[in-house]
Design an enzyme around this catalytic site. Structure first.
Site, PDB file in Angstrom:
ATOM      1  N   PHE A  74      34.788  50.431  45.321  1.00 37.43           N
ATOM      2  CA  PHE A  74      34.296  49.105  45.679  1.00 37.43           C
ATOM      3  C   PHE A  74      35.259  48.041  45.170  1.00 37.43           C
ATOM      4  O   PHE A  74      35.695  48.058  44.019  1.00 37.43           O
ATOM      5  CB  PHE A  74      32.916  48.872  45.072  1.00 37.43           C
ATOM      6  CG  PHE A  74      32.315  47.533  45.409  1.00 37.43           C
ATOM      7  CD1 PHE A  74      32.052  47.173  46.714  1.00 37.43           C
ATOM      8  CD2 PHE A  74      31.987  46.639  44.394  1.00 37.43           C
ATOM      9  CE1 PHE A  74      31.489  45.940  47.025  1.00 37.43           C
ATOM     10  CE2 PHE A  74      31.415  45.405  44.687  1.00 37.43           C
ATOM     11  CZ  PHE A  74      31.168  45.055  46.008  1.00 37.43           C
ATOM     12  N   GLU A 152      43.374  48.844  36.492  1.00 39.44           N
ATOM     13  CA  GLU A 152      42.074  48.258  36.177  1.00 39.44           C
ATOM     14  C   GLU A 152      41.623  48.531  34.743  1.00 39.44           C
ATOM     15  O   GLU A 152      40.937  47.712  34.135  1.00 39.44           O
ATOM     16  CB  GLU A 152      41.012  48.776  37.145  1.00 39.44           C
ATOM     17  CG  GLU A 152      41.247  48.375  38.591  1.00 39.44           C
ATOM     18  CD  GLU A 152      41.259  46.875  38.774  1.00 39.44           C
ATOM     19  OE1 GLU A 152      40.294  46.213  38.348  1.00 39.44           O
ATOM     20  OE2 GLU A 152      42.243  46.356  39.320  1.00 39.44           O
TER      21      GLU A 152
END
Length: 267
Positions: A74, A152
């Protein structure tokens, strides 16, 4: 012939950076360059998680999901226009019970130690967050996830979670990088004026914090996603003076890309 990854969203072609063109495709070699950049700016050697810590956290995540299956990822921030990893399919996706928020500070890339920038995280709160879901095929998963993980999870500012969400083609469960409220980089939700003041002021060696927000607003508009938080925040930022430009004399020339700019970013 490979299936068209943009079959559901043909208007996104040309608006999502290809992995081969992405400066955020965080290979081990790219990460080494980021380390050099950090050292040139006086950061300590432990400015990020070690390679061993990153690898261990990724394998701990993989151990908790079904093996040998495709993985949905996502995206709600910069992954929407520059994922940096190979994907076989992209869909619109809606995640209930969460909202995007500029709740993480960064002092590298689009900010400095004196004037940190703010980047997006995913807060567990009432409402919903609309974005994109990218499908990574099983036989590429470990290599492509490692590239995403270095980007990330570089400072442990997110908590990776498998969350259920809706897409026009059916419900899925996807990896989402949610807020790590115990991170030293977590500042939480702030008043809109306070957030806008930080974003309007922060700038680093790849550009301003405002540019990040402008790119976000542009991609949301392309996807017809109405996020009033982003719309109102951008209006507040534009009401401030032109963002300060931070100069870093003495940065080595070999850290620049082909355009002559220094590059590093966060989601």
């Amino acid at each position: 012939m490979k299936p068209d990854a943009f079959a559901h969203l043909p208007h996104l072609r040309g608006k999502v950076t290809a992995p081969c063109d992405s400066e955020l495709r965080t290979t081990a070699e790219v990460l080494a360059v980021w380390d050099q950049r950090a050292r040139s700016l006086g950061r300590p050697n432990n400015w990020r998680l070690s390679n061993q810590e990153l690898e261990a956290s990724m394998h701990a995540f993989l151990a908790g999901i079904a093996p040998r299956q495709d993985l949905w990822v996502f995206s709600y921030g910069s992954l929407m226009w520059n994922p940096g990893f190979h994907f076989a399919e992209v869909r619109m996706a809606k995640l209930d019970g969460h909202q995007r928020c500029f709740s993480l500070k960064v002092d590298l890339g689009r900010g400095t130690v004196e004037f940190p920038a703010l980047v997006l995280s995913l807060e567990n709160q009432a409402g919903c967050c609309s974005g994109l879901a990218f499908r990574v095929v099983a036989d590429q998963l470990e290599d492509e996830l490692a590239i995403l993980w270095r980007r990330e999870m570089i400072q442990g500012s997110y908590v990776p979670a498998m969350l259920p969400m809706a897409t026009p083609q059916g419900n899925i469960t996807a990896l989402a990088f949610t807020s790590n409220r115990s991170s030293i980089n977590y500042v939480g939700a702030q008043a809109l004026d306070e957030t806008a003041a930080v974003i309007a002021r922060a700038s680093g060696f790849i550009g301003s914090n405002q540019e990040y927000l402008e790119q976000l607003a542009t991609q949301l508009a392309c996807l017809a996603i109405d996020d009033q938080y982003v719309t109102q925040l951008l209006a507040h930022v534009r009401n401030f003076a032109t963002p300060l430009k931070c100069h870093h004399p003495g940065l080595p020339a070999d850290l620049k890309d082909s355009t002559g700019r220094y590059r590093v970013d966060r989601a």
